[in-house]
Each structure stands twice: as structure tokens, then as C-alpha cells.
Write a protein that holds these residues in place. Structure first.
Motif, PDB file in Angstrom:
ATOM      1  N   ALA A 252       0.808  -1.224   0.000  1.00 37.96           N
ATOM      2  CA  ALA A 252       0.000   0.000   0.000  1.00 37.96           C
ATOM      3  C   ALA A 252       0.838   1.270   0.000  1.00 37.96           C
ATOM      4  CB  ALA A 252      -0.935  -0.015   1.207  1.00 37.96           C
ATOM      5  N   MET A 253       2.078   1.187   0.459  1.00 36.22           N
ATOM      6  CA  MET A 253       2.909   2.383   0.506  1.00 36.22           C
ATOM      7  C   MET A 253       3.248   2.889  -0.893  1.00 36.22           C
ATOM      8  SD  MET A 253       4.289   4.685   2.348  1.00 36.22           S
ATOM      9  CE  MET A 253       4.472   4.085   4.028  1.00 36.22           C
ATOM     10  N   ILE A 254       3.415   2.008  -1.860  1.00 40.17           N
ATOM     11  CA  ILE A 254       3.785   2.443  -3.206  1.00 40.17           C
ATOM     12  C   ILE A 254       2.714   3.360  -3.798  1.00 40.17           C
ATOM     13  CG2 ILE A 254       4.253   1.694  -5.574  1.00 40.17           C
ATOM     14  CD1 ILE A 254       5.530  -0.829  -4.429  1.00 40.17           C
ATOM     15  N   PRO A 255       1.445   2.944  -3.862  1.00 44.84           N
ATOM     16  CA  PRO A 255       0.445   3.880  -4.403  1.00 44.84           C
ATOM     17  C   PRO A 255       0.233   5.106  -3.517  1.00 44.84           C
ATOM     18  CG  PRO A 255      -0.619   1.898  -3.566  1.00 44.84           C
ATOM     19  CD  PRO A 255       0.844   1.626  -3.596  1.00 44.84           C
ATOM     20  N   MET A 256       0.386   4.965  -2.191  1.00 50.92           N
ATOM     21  CA  MET A 256       0.201   6.127  -1.326  1.00 50.92           C
ATOM     22  C   MET A 256       1.245   7.202  -1.631  1.00 50.92           C
ATOM     23  SD  MET A 256      -1.459   7.761   1.020  1.00 50.92           S
ATOM     24  CE  MET A 256      -2.484   6.644   2.003  1.00 50.92           C
ATOM     25  N   VAL A 257       2.502   6.801  -1.748  1.00 44.02           N
ATOM     26  CA  VAL A 257       3.563   7.768  -2.027  1.00 44.02           C
ATOM     27  C   VAL A 257       3.328   8.444  -3.373  1.00 44.02           C
ATOM     28  CG1 VAL A 257       6.016   8.001  -2.539  1.00 44.02           C
ATOM     29  CG2 VAL A 257       5.287   6.649  -0.575  1.00 44.02           C
ATOM     30  N   ARG A 258       2.975   7.656  -4.384  1.00 45.78           N
ATOM     31  CA  ARG A 258       2.745   8.215  -5.716  1.00 45.78           C
ATOM     32  C   ARG A 258       1.517   9.126  -5.733  1.00 45.78           C
ATOM     33  NH1 ARG A 258       5.428   5.493  -9.991  1.00 45.78           N
ATOM     34  NH2 ARG A 258       3.681   6.020 -11.390  1.00 45.78           N
ATOM     35  N   LEU A 259       0.471   8.734  -5.015  1.00 42.77           N
ATOM     36  CA  LEU A 259      -0.744   9.541  -4.996  1.00 42.77           C
ATOM     37  C   LEU A 259      -0.510  10.869  -4.284  1.00 42.77           C
ATOM     38  CD1 LEU A 259      -3.736   9.807  -5.657  1.00 42.77           C
ATOM     39  CD2 LEU A 259      -4.261   8.561  -3.548  1.00 42.77           C
ATOM     40  N   LEU A 260       0.162  10.819  -3.143  1.00 45.21           N
ATOM     41  CA  LEU A 260       0.442  12.063  -2.427  1.00 45.21           C
ATOM     42  C   LEU A 260       1.366  12.967  -3.233  1.00 45.21           C
ATOM     43  CD1 LEU A 260       0.909  10.741   1.232  1.00 45.21           C
ATOM     44  CD2 LEU A 260      -1.097  11.885   0.258  1.00 45.21           C
ATOM     45  N   GLY A 322       0.150  13.604   8.996  1.00 46.12           N
ATOM     46  CA  GLY A 322       0.382  12.370   9.753  1.00 46.12           C
ATOM     47  C   GLY A 322       0.143  11.149   8.889  1.00 46.12           C
ATOM     48  N   MET A 323       0.781  10.024   9.276  1.00 48.94           N
ATOM     49  CA  MET A 323       0.568   8.768   8.562  1.00 48.94           C
ATOM     50  C   MET A 323       0.546   7.618   9.560  1.00 48.94           C
ATOM     51  SD  MET A 323       2.808   9.075   5.026  1.00 48.94           S
ATOM     52  CE  MET A 323       1.932   7.689   4.287  1.00 48.94           C
ATOM     53  N   ASP A 324      -0.316   6.655   9.286  1.00 46.48           N
ATOM     54  CA  ASP A 324      -0.376   5.430  10.072  1.00 46.48           C
ATOM     55  C   ASP A 324       0.418   4.351   9.337  1.00 46.48           C
ATOM     56  OD1 ASP A 324      -1.927   6.491  12.080  1.00 46.48           O
ATOM     57  OD2 ASP A 324      -3.820   5.884  11.168  1.00 46.48           O
ATOM     58  N   VAL A 325       1.664   4.151   9.764  1.00 41.42           N
ATOM     59  CA  VAL A 325       2.544   3.121   9.216  1.00 41.42           C
ATOM     60  C   VAL A 325       3.368   2.582  10.390  1.00 41.42           C
ATOM     61  CG1 VAL A 325       2.716   4.151   6.913  1.00 41.42           C
ATOM     62  CG2 VAL A 325       4.325   4.831   8.692  1.00 41.42           C
ATOM     63  N   PRO A 326       3.955   1.413  10.248  1.00 42.63           N
ATOM     64  CA  PRO A 326       4.832   0.946  11.328  1.00 42.63           C
ATOM     65  C   PRO A 326       5.993   1.902  11.541  1.00 42.63           C
ATOM     66  CG  PRO A 326       4.286  -0.849   9.828  1.00 42.63           C
ATOM     67  CD  PRO A 326       3.804   0.409   9.180  1.00 42.63           C
ATOM     68  N   ALA A 329      11.375   1.456  14.322  1.00 42.14           N
ATOM     69  CA  ALA A 329      11.755   0.478  15.341  1.00 42.14           C
ATOM     70  C   ALA A 329      10.951  -0.814  15.226  1.00 42.14           C
ATOM     71  CB  ALA A 329      11.579   1.088  16.735  1.00 42.14           C
ATOM     72  N   ASN A 330       9.697  -0.688  14.711  1.00 40.13           N
ATOM     73  CA  ASN A 330       8.817  -1.862  14.617  1.00 40.13           C
ATOM     74  C   ASN A 330       8.693  -2.395  13.194  1.00 40.13           C
ATOM     75  OD1 ASN A 330       8.045  -1.956  17.403  1.00 40.13           O
ATOM     76  ND2 ASN A 330       6.756  -0.160  17.038  1.00 40.13           N
ATOM     77  N   ALA A 331       9.554  -1.943  12.299  1.00 34.54           N
ATOM     78  CA  ALA A 331       9.455  -2.364  10.904  1.00 34.54           C
ATOM     79  C   ALA A 331       9.833  -3.834  10.754  1.00 34.54           C
ATOM     80  CB  ALA A 331      10.367  -1.500  10.042  1.00 34.54           C
ATOM     81  N   SER A 332       9.079  -4.522   9.898  1.00 33.75           N
ATOM     82  CA  SER A 332       9.402  -5.915   9.568  1.00 33.75           C
ATOM     83  C   SER A 332       9.428  -6.054   8.054  1.00 33.75           C
ATOM     84  CB  SER A 332       8.375  -6.871  10.179  1.00 33.75           C
ATOM     85  OG  SER A 332       7.090  -6.645   9.622  1.00 33.75           O
ATOM     86  N   ASN A 333       9.977  -7.141   7.572  1.00 35.05           N
ATOM     87  CA  ASN A 333      10.104  -7.346   6.130  1.00 35.05           C
ATOM     88  C   ASN A 333       8.801  -7.846   5.540  1.00 35.05           C
ATOM     89  OD1 ASN A 333      12.807  -6.547   5.889  1.00 35.05           O
ATOM     90  ND2 ASN A 333      13.498  -8.512   6.703  1.00 35.05           N
ATOM     91  N   THR A 334       7.796  -6.980   5.561  1.00 31.24           N
ATOM     92  CA  THR A 334       6.485  -7.353   5.028  1.00 31.24           C
ATOM     93  C   THR A 334       5.969  -6.257   4.108  1.00 31.24           C
ATOM     94  OG1 THR A 334       5.430  -6.395   6.990  1.00 31.24           O
ATOM     95  CG2 THR A 334       5.827  -8.770   7.003  1.00 31.24           C
ATOM     96  N   VAL A 339      -2.315   1.607   4.263  1.00 33.08           N
ATOM     97  CA  VAL A 339      -1.633   2.803   4.754  1.00 33.08           C
ATOM     98  C   VAL A 339      -2.649   3.934   4.797  1.00 33.08           C
ATOM     99  CG1 VAL A 339       0.134   4.542   4.273  1.00 33.08           C
ATOM    100  CG2 VAL A 339       0.641   2.133   3.890  1.00 33.08           C
ATOM    101  N   SER A 340      -2.612   4.722   5.873  1.00 33.26           N
ATOM    102  CA  SER A 340      -3.501   5.881   6.002  1.00 33.26           C
ATOM    103  C   SER A 340      -2.687   7.149   6.200  1.00 33.26           C
ATOM    104  CB  SER A 340      -4.461   5.702   7.188  1.00 33.26           C
ATOM    105  OG  SER A 340      -5.343   4.619   6.978  1.00 33.26           O
ATOM    106  N   ALA A 341      -3.236   8.263   5.740  1.00 30.50           N
ATOM    107  CA  ALA A 341      -2.591   9.562   5.889  1.00 30.50           C
ATOM    108  C   ALA A 341      -3.635  10.605   6.264  1.00 30.50           C
ATOM    109  CB  ALA A 341      -1.884   9.975   4.597  1.00 30.50           C
ATOM    110  N   ARG A 342      -3.239  11.557   7.078  1.00 27.94           N
ATOM    111  CA  ARG A 342      -4.081  12.714   7.376  1.00 27.94           C
ATOM    112  C   ARG A 342      -3.643  13.856   6.469  1.00 27.94           C
ATOM    113  NH1 ARG A 342      -8.865  13.840   9.341  1.00 27.94           N
ATOM    114  NH2 ARG A 342      -8.477  12.235  10.917  1.00 27.94           N
ATOM    115  N   VAL A 343      -4.577  14.367   5.687  1.00 27.68           N
ATOM    116  CA  VAL A 343      -4.284  15.400   4.697  1.00 27.68           C
ATOM    117  C   VAL A 343      -4.971  16.695   5.114  1.00 27.68           C
ATOM    118  CG1 VAL A 343      -4.451  16.064   2.265  1.00 27.68           C
ATOM    119  CG2 VAL A 343      -4.086  13.661   2.880  1.00 27.68           C
TER     120      VAL A 343
END
Length: 475
Positions: A252-260, A322-326, A329-334, A339-343
């Protein structure tokens, strides 16, 4: 917007001297009362203890009674329903005090708010956020400026007014101190409707803006509107191993980054069709001044095009707040499934916030990459505002500021939003609205180490006291 020489006739010198003397003499007690208010952590957000907001309202009510302008039964603490749909869900407590006008004198409404933003990360504060601390000519603490200094500007001005006129005061005064401005003024419209008869005024003074500098005052004559919402993109039913599926399955991060990224062009200007700009002259401010005022790091370039102040006052802007992502420190290989963002969208004055929201929504739906599922939720919108500067109240304010500050005011726009001002204008279309304030470029409202410049506070009280006295003696 520029400074102007359109002033009303000068204030009687003897009256002016008496008012200045009282404001100066009472400044220590004013600062002490402000400090007491700052000690109350009156954060109005739903996740915080609302008893602190009630304690703040009670303190403000006591201050209103202390002015001598109101009798005890003219001061109330009121909570209104957030909406008609649920009359039992109440907003935060506001303070309302009403002294009726006599013998044809005008009525003035004095607005400020006693709630504050959360303090944020305590580690970023140089002093405790709710322990007022004097350093140099500034008082530090959450709410020391925004907007408890606005509250105290009204209180101190009313005290000085009563000291001069006593019970002979014929000016009508409505003191309205809101308790949830920092939480979206959720019950504001209900409150205005329920209290319309008590709130009606010829002039409304909103003490919740800033000044050109610590030495030059401002009258705010334009405000941008605002639109905020939560944007969520989902691409997967569940998280998957990034090593096994990465490069083929879209997280979900790929389209979120491109969309923003599609919301801005290569210059950093807003690239959303349908968002308009407002055209007006602005004072000159260089990009070097902007870099210093906004604390840009060395090598960082400003964004947008056109005059610097036009970008900040009259053009739209879009910020991801703001963004809701890990966390790292809590990142994992997944691969992230959602993904959510406050705009946050600042809308140029003159464009309806609903139209701006529709334009942004159309843009987002047209630019979603890879077929990601998009959801827009929690929308909130408030219109901008343009002040009619031709009214007699603006001329009175110009004169009062020039006499209280020793400098003529600059008429300025504000890049931020005060959506309730448009609500006031809609509810009271005949009233003249003056947007003033006690902030300055170094106040850092909403940020760590918020502070109030005490020289600005002194001059703001002096100018408001002079304004009220001029209204009280106006034919």
C-alpha cells in the motif's frame, strides 16, 4: 495587504492618558492571572481529561466577574450540544458574560478561547509546558499566547474600561470565551444559534491572530479556509513477506507515495485542478526572510511560485500532517496491506471549502495507482474569510492600534484558518468583525516552547482598551 492611513479622529488626550496609566499599572496582575491560566492543562481533545477544561472555564468566569463590568448573574458557563442529532453529546464548556447596552450605544462582542493544544513531546520543551516560565521578555508555556493571552487581553481591557467609566458604562459588552476551538469548535454553531439573542453585537473582536512583528500591530483581513480528511489505501488482504512477493505484489505504501506526490508539481506548488487562488497586493517578503522565519535548514529551497506572502495568504496549500505506518523500530520485512494519511488543505479566501474538498477528492480518485482501494473518511471543512475594511469599526481599530502601539497597523492575510469566523459572519451578517491578536512571528503557537511576548501583550491590551473606550463614547 498593506498598512493604511485611514484613521478616525484621535482619542481625547486626557482619556488616553488615563487608560494607558491603568493598563500599565495593572500589567503585573494581568501577567500573574495569565500565568495561573497557563497552569491549567485545558486540552479540549477527547482523549484528554475534560475536567481540566471545566477548571479553566471556571477560572475564566471568575476573571470575568473580577472586571466589575458584569454582575455575578450575568456570567455563565455553558455547554451546548455538538449536533441536533444527539442533544446529550455536549461540547466543552464556554464562558458567556453579557452586559446590555444603554442609551443607544453599540454592543461589542469579545471572543477568545481558553482551551489549548496538547503539549506534544515533553522532551522538546526547554521548560515544563504547563509551568509558566519567564525568560527575558517572553512568558513560556502551552497556551501562554494561543489563546490565553487573548483571554487576558479582553479581561485586562474590561478592567481598565470599568476603572475609567465605572457603573456609568453604557457600552454593551458580550464576553464569549470558547472552550473547544483547538478541537474543531464542534458545538460552536449550536451555541451561536441557542445564544443568538445574547451574542448579537455591532462589532465582534476576535483575539486569536498574530501581529506583523513585536513592534508593529496587524489587523487580519483575510483567512484561508481549511479541509482535512483521512486518506486510506489498501492493496492486500493481509501482510505478505516482502522477499517472496516484493517486486510483483504492490504494497500500500507504493500507491500512497505516488498519490500524495501527485498533489504538487515540481516547484512544490499545488497541482490540483479546481483549487483557486485569490488576487490581492501583498507586502514584500524575500525568500531569505521566509527561510529565516520558517526555520528552513541550509540548502532547503522554498516551494511554490509568486510573491512569498501570496503563497502563504492567498494560494492553496496541501500538507500531509500524519501517517499510520509501522515505526522504524517496529518495521518488519512485510508488504503493508493498508496505509492511512491525514491530509490538510488550506483553501484560498473566496473559495468555498466544500468546493475545494470536491476538487481534491476528484483529483485523488483520478490518480489512484495500481487499482488500489481508496477510502476518504473523517472529512472536516471550514470556509475562509475576507474582512470588509470599509466599515467604521475598522477605522476605529486602526486609530486605537496606532495609539496603543505607537505604530500604524498592517492589514495582513493569515495562511492559517479560523473557520468559526465565517460562522460568526453567517449568524450575524450585520456585525463588523475585527480579527486581532497577541501573537508574533516568534510565538510558536501549537509548537513546543510556545511563548507570549509581554511587550506585545501590553500593547495589545492598550489598543483594545482604547478601542472599547472609543466605542463607549461613540455617538
Amino acid at each position: 495587504m498593506t498598512d493604511t492611513d485611514q484613521h478616525a479622529a484621535a482619542t481625547d488626550p486626557a482619556l488616553l492618558d488615563a487608560l494607558r496609566e491603568h493598563v500599565q499599572g495593572s500589567l503585573p496582575s494581568t501577567i500573574a492571572d495569565l500565568s495561573d491560566l497557563v497552569r491549567i492543562p485545558s486540552v479540549s481533545w477527547s482523549a484528554y481529561d475534560e475536567s481540566n477544561v471545566l477548571a479553566s472555564a471556571r477560572a475564566v468566569a471568575d476573571l470575568a466577574r473580577s472586571t466589575g463590568v458584569f454582575t455575578d448573574d450575568q456570567v455563565e458557563i455553558i455547554r451546548s450540544a455538538i449536533s441536533d442529532a444527539d442533544p446529550h453529546e455536549l461540547g466543552q464548556p464556554a464562558v458567556l458574560a453579557v452586559r446590555p447596552a444603554r442609551n443607544g450605544k453599540p454592543t461589542v462582542m469579545l471572543y477568545a478561547h481558553h482551551d489549548v493544544q496538547p503539549q506534544g513531546d515533553d522532551a522538546l520543551w526547554e521548560t515544563p509546558p504547563f509551568e509558566p516560565t519567564l525568560r527575558g521578555d517572553r512568558l513560556y508555556g502551552r497556551g501562554a499566547s494561543d489563546d490565553k493571552a487573548g483571554v487576558m487581553t479582553h479581561i485586562a481591557s474590561l478592567r481598565a474600561l470599568h476603572a475609567q467609566f465605572g457603573d456609568d458604562l453604557e457600552l454593551g459588552v458580550v464576553l464569549f470565551i470558547e472552550g473547544e476551538e483547538e478541537f474543531g469548535s464542534r458545538s460552536f454553531r449550536t451555541f451561536l444559534r441557542e445564544q443568538q439573542e445574547h451574542l448579537a453585537a455591532d462589532v465582534i473582536v476576535v483575539a486569536d491572530s498574530d501581529n506583523w512583528s513585536t513592534e508593529v500591530p496587524s489587523i487580519t483581513v483575510s483567512l484561508r479556509g481549511n479541509v482535512t480528511f483521512k486518506l486510506t489505501l489498501t492493496t492486500l488482504e493481509h501482510a505478505s513477506h516482502s522477499g517472496m512477493f516484493g517486486g510483483a505484489a504492490p504494497d500500500a505504501m507504493i500507491p500512497m507515495v505516488r498519490l500524495l506526490a501527485s498533489l504538487h508539481d515540481d516547484d512544490g506548488a499545488v497541482a490540483v485542478e479546481g483549487l483557486s487562488s485569490y488576487e490581492a497586493d501583498v507586502p514584500e517578503r524575500t525568500e531569505e526572510q521566509l527561510a529565516a522565519d520558517a526555520a528552513l535548514l541550509p540548502g532547503v529551497r522554498p516551494v511554490g511560485r509568486g510573491d512569498v506572502l501570496s503563497r502563504m495568504w492567498f494560494q492553496p496549500s496541501i500538507t500531509v500532517t500524519g501517517m499510520d505506518v509501522p515505526s522504524v523500530a517496529n518495521a518488519s520485512n512485510t508488504l503493508l496491506p493498508t496505509v492511512s494519511a491525514r491530509v490538510s488543505v488550506r483553501v484560498a479566501p473566496g473559495q468555498a471549502a466544500t468546493d475545494a474538498y470536491a476538487a481534491v477528492e476528484r483529483h485523488l480518485r483520478a490518480h489512484v495507482p495500481f487499482g488500489a482501494r481508496m477510502e476518504i473518511s473523517e472529512p472536516d471543512a471550514g470556509d475562509g474569510f475576507l474582512v470588509d475594511t470599509a466599515g467604521w469599526a475598522v477605522q476605529e481599530a486602526r486609530t486605537a492600534m496606532a495609539e496603543g502601539w505607537g505604530e500604524s497597523p498592517v492589514e495582513q492575510g493569515i495562511g492559517g484558518s479560523i473557520p468559526f469566523v465565517s460562522d460568526l459572519a453567517a449568524q450575524f451578517p450585520e456585525a463588523q468583525i475585527l480579527v486581532t491578536g497577541v501573537e508574533d512571528p516568534d510565538t510558536r503557537a501549537h509548537s513546543p516552547n510556545e511563548s507570549q511576548h509581554l511587550g506585545v501583550l501590553h500593547r495589545a491590551i492598550a489598543s483594545e482598551t482604547i478601542l472599547l473606550a472609543r466605542l463607549a463614547t461613540r455617538g
